[in-house]
Design an enzyme around this catalytic site. Structure first.
Site, short mmCIF file in Angstrom:
data_model
loop_
_atom_site.label_atom_id
_atom_site.label_comp_id
_atom_site.label_asym_id
_atom_site.label_seq_id
_atom_site.Cartn_x
_atom_site.Cartn_y
_atom_site.Cartn_z
N GLU A 81 43.92 41.14 48.54
CA GLU A 81 44.81 42.01 47.79
C GLU A 81 44.25 42.40 46.43
OE1 GLU A 81 48.60 40.52 46.68
OE2 GLU A 81 49.41 42.54 46.42
N ASP A 82 43.65 41.43 45.75
CA ASP A 82 43.30 41.69 44.34
C ASP A 82 41.83 42.00 44.09
OD1 ASP A 82 45.93 41.17 43.81
OD2 ASP A 82 45.62 39.09 43.23
#
Ligand code: MN
Length: 725
Positions: A81-82
């Site tokens: 996600e990051d």
């Protein structure tokens, strides 16, 4: 300055090896370095390096004794996600299984919690789906949430409150259901701290002030117990467990008691090797201190549905101060702390897999509700089911075979029947609790053994069951039954109730309501035909109010008809009543019907009304529809024939103080009078009184009056009257 994560790894490695000396350190180091590299430069709100967070998550998972794959996924849970890393890249480096876990956690993350109920329902639905695919995804998510809750102080106050309430609504119940108590308690206390900071700190201070006193008391208890056990051969360990602040707070507010009045703030726990030892220790405890009756709980003989096993007893100590003792084996203790995670270790061991499977029963139950609902279950309904059933206080009920089911508090046998299986519910004709036949409305208690009597000739559930059941699961299934199998009937019921309400509305009632108007309104409300709309009223999804409002709005100005039409409702039975009533001046060929507004019964003063093309409708003389009539020329004398053996429907309305158990009392009395009930509807009014609408079949007014007199002897009944319009 950036942390030295190579040095940090040595600490992490220690923890992993302590929990599993055979851990695959190469794989874990690879995931560690990979995640550290990609998070490098990112910071948390606290100002620390971001990578601190995944390390703590992975440590938690390792302490839960989870496997290498889960630990790796924990280290990398925020990578997809990051950071720019793609799923394919991860798959290539770490394989399908780990990537699947990380991907699962990432997908759960994308759910953003909004206060809007549907959103929340959707989140939980996804959570449940993820769980049923691989429960490890949820365990990673829980470890993630735990660390985020521990570091919540760095967020804004608004965010703190929001995260805390989301945690209390979703994650705490999940931890409970999965049997991971240590996590549940910690999460609860953290939520408490951010949701009600004043109460939290005040209570924490009070607990702190009393600490020395409490510890002295507990040490005394432990000493006494030590002396008693040291002479036996049991290999034991005694400890004192402080109660969580949140559970003290709950206890205080639930029982409305002061802090000083809570004695069992600390429980004494004894860990032993075998089940036999558990019972032996229990005996010793009871020989020293007097047990409080009914407070001995044997969750070893009868484990909780989430798998919890232990013996609990509350005894009177010094000065009659009660305290709790928990006794269990070390294995059981380990399972209580880590719940479902404890069983992950055995996943390759076939013989253990059924036990593991049992722990997942509740997940399967949820999946089943969802599946059975099919397209019919919307998010709102699904959420209600979860909130009402999955997350509420529960009782534990046993089938005759000893299978255990959990149900919401106040459930009745019908709830149980539907929990066992939809068909068991739909074919249910009676119930036995602990071997005795009980009425359907009988409330169940934990430990009850419930046997459901079914018949393949059953016509299906009855509408009043909706007023008896407690679980939304049962409610939804009963509604579904009516939707599917009783459509015709629902159309009739819906139509009746719409016209009954319409009659009360002066603005519209005198218009000739055209079918096109109804079709149009049905379309406005999203129903393909007016029958679909009626059916929807019939099974209780649409209320008549909005339809009437639309009718009034659109058509109230249209010209009134010259002659008003009294609604002659069809009687359910097709049979002609002309044998019972003689119409003056006319021969017997005329079609005679009994008006449903007042339901005349032999003995009543009656009058005929000549309808337009629908024969003669017979009303009671003082029926409001007759007394308000503006065209008396349409009235005609009618007389009862004396040779009647028939029975007639009469509507009566009963108001009761409380409807619990009343339906059973009333129906018992009526059937003892040999009177049949044609229809029954039970509801509550704003004063919490029960309103029971009954249609009974009686031969004449004499019998009716007799019945009403008898009903008046039931104590809880406030009023009874015959409905004449
Ligand atoms: Mn995270």
């Amino acid at each position: 300055m950036a942390k030295d994560f190579q040095k940090e790894f040595l600490k992490f490695k220690e923890i992993v090896l302590k929990n599993n000396e055979n851990a695959n350190l190469n794989l874990i180091k690879k995931a560690y370095d990979f995640a550290e590299y990609h998070h490098r430069g990112q910071k948390r709100n606290s100002g620390e390096d971001y990578f601190i967070h995944p390390i703590v998550v992975a440590e938690t998972l390792s302490n839960m004794q989870l496997d290498d794959q889960t630990i790796c996924a924990g280290l990398m849970h925020d990578v997809l996600e990051d950071t720019p890393v793609t799923e394919d890249q991860m798959k290539e480096l770490f394989g399908e299984e780990i990537t699947f876990l990380v991907d699962g956690v990432t997908k759960l993350k994308k759910l953003n919690y909004k206060t809007r109920e549907e959103k929340q329902a959707e989140n939980i639905r996804k959570m449940v789906l993820a769980m049923s695919n691989d429960v490890r995804v949820i365990l990673i998510k829980l470890a993630d949430r735990l660390h985020n809750m521990r570091t919540l102080e760095y967020k804004t106050e608004k965010k703190q409150k929001q995260t805390a309430s989301e945690t209390l609504e979703i994650y705490v119940p999940l931890a409970h259901r999965l049997g991971i108590y240590t996590m549940k308690w910690e999460l609860e206390d953290l939520c408490f701290r951010y949701q009600k900071p004043e109460e939290y700190y005040e209570l924490a201070q009070m607990v702190h002030n009393k600490r020395r006193e409490r510890e002295a008391y507990i040490n005394e208890i432990i000493d006494t117990l030590n002396k008693a056990l040291s002479t036996s051969k049991i290999n034991y360990e005694i400890s004192g467990r402080p109660k969580g602040l949140y559970s003290i707070y709950k206890k205080m507010s639930r029982n409305k008691i002061e802090f000083n009045e809570i004695y069992d703030m600390t429980a004494v726990r004894v860990l032993v090797d075998t089940v036999a030892d558990c019972y032996e220790v229990l005996g010793k405890v009871h020989s020293i201190w007097r047990p409080i009756p009914n407070r001995i709980k044997d969750y070893i003989g009868q484990p909780k549905p989430n798998g919890y096993r232990s013996l609990h007893t509350t005894v009177f100590g010094e000065d009659s101060k009660p305290f709790e003792v928990q006794i269990r084996t070390r294995q059981m203790h380990y399972e209580c702390e880590y719940g479902i995670a404890a069983h992950w270790k055995y996943k390759e061991n076939k013989s253990k897999s059924t036990e593991f499977d049992e722990k997942l029963t509740f997940i399967r139950q949820i999946m089943e509700w969802q599946k059975e609902g099919g397209k019919d279950v919307d998010s709102k309904e699904f959420l209600d089911t979860l909130k009402g059933d999955f997350f509420s206080k529960e009782i534990y009920i046993y089938s005759p075979k000893g299978e255990i089911y959990s149900l919401p508090v106040n459930s009745c046998a019908i709830d149980f029947a539907y929990r066992v299986h939809t068909e068991v519910g739909n074919k249910c004709v009676g119930a036995k609790v602990n071997g005795k036949i009980v009425p359907f409305s009988h409330k169940l208690n934990t430990g009850d053994v419930v046997e459901i009597l079914t018949s393949k000739n059953s016509q299906g559930p009855s509408r009043d069951w909706l007023n008896m059941v407690q679980s939304n699961q049962a409610k939804n299934k009963i509604k579904q039954f009516f939707k599917r199998y009783r459509k015709e009937e629902n159309i009739e019921i819906g139509k009746d109730s719409l016209f009954r309400e319409l009659r009360k509305n002066k603005e519209i009632y005198k218009r000739d309501i055209k079918d096109e108007w109804l079709e149009e309104i049905a379309n406005d409300l999203g129903y393909p035909t007016k029958d679909e709309m009626f059916a929807s009223i019939g099974f209780g999804k649409t209320n008549t109010e909005q339809i009437i409002q639309k009718l009034v709005k659109k058509h109230k100005d249209e010209l009134p008809k010259q002659i008003e039409e009294i609604d002659i409702t069809r009687t359910n039975s097709k049979k002609s009543f002309s044998n019972e009533v003689r119409v003056s001046d006319l021969d017997d060929q005329v079609d005679v019907k009994f008006a449903k507004c007042c339901n005349p019964v032999p003995g009543d003063q009656i009058v005929g009304y000549i309808t337009k093309g629908k024969g003669i409708s017979v009303h009671v003389r003082n029926c409001p529809n007759i007394t308000n009539l503006k065209s008396p020329e349409r009235l005609i004398d009618v007389y009862w024939q004396n040779n009647s053996n028939d029975i007639f429907p009469v509507r009566i309305q009963i108001t009761t103080k409380d409807k619990t158990g009343m339906i059973f009392e009333i129906t018992k009395l009526i059937s003892a009078e040999n009177v049949s009930i044609e229809a029954m509807n039970v509801r509550s009014n704003d004063n919490h009184e029960g309103i029971i609408d009954l249609t009974v079949l009686v031969p004449n007014t004499e019998k009716l009056n007799e019945l009403i007199m008898k009903l008046k002897t039931i104590k809880m009944i406030e009023s009874i009257y015959r409905v004449k319009s």
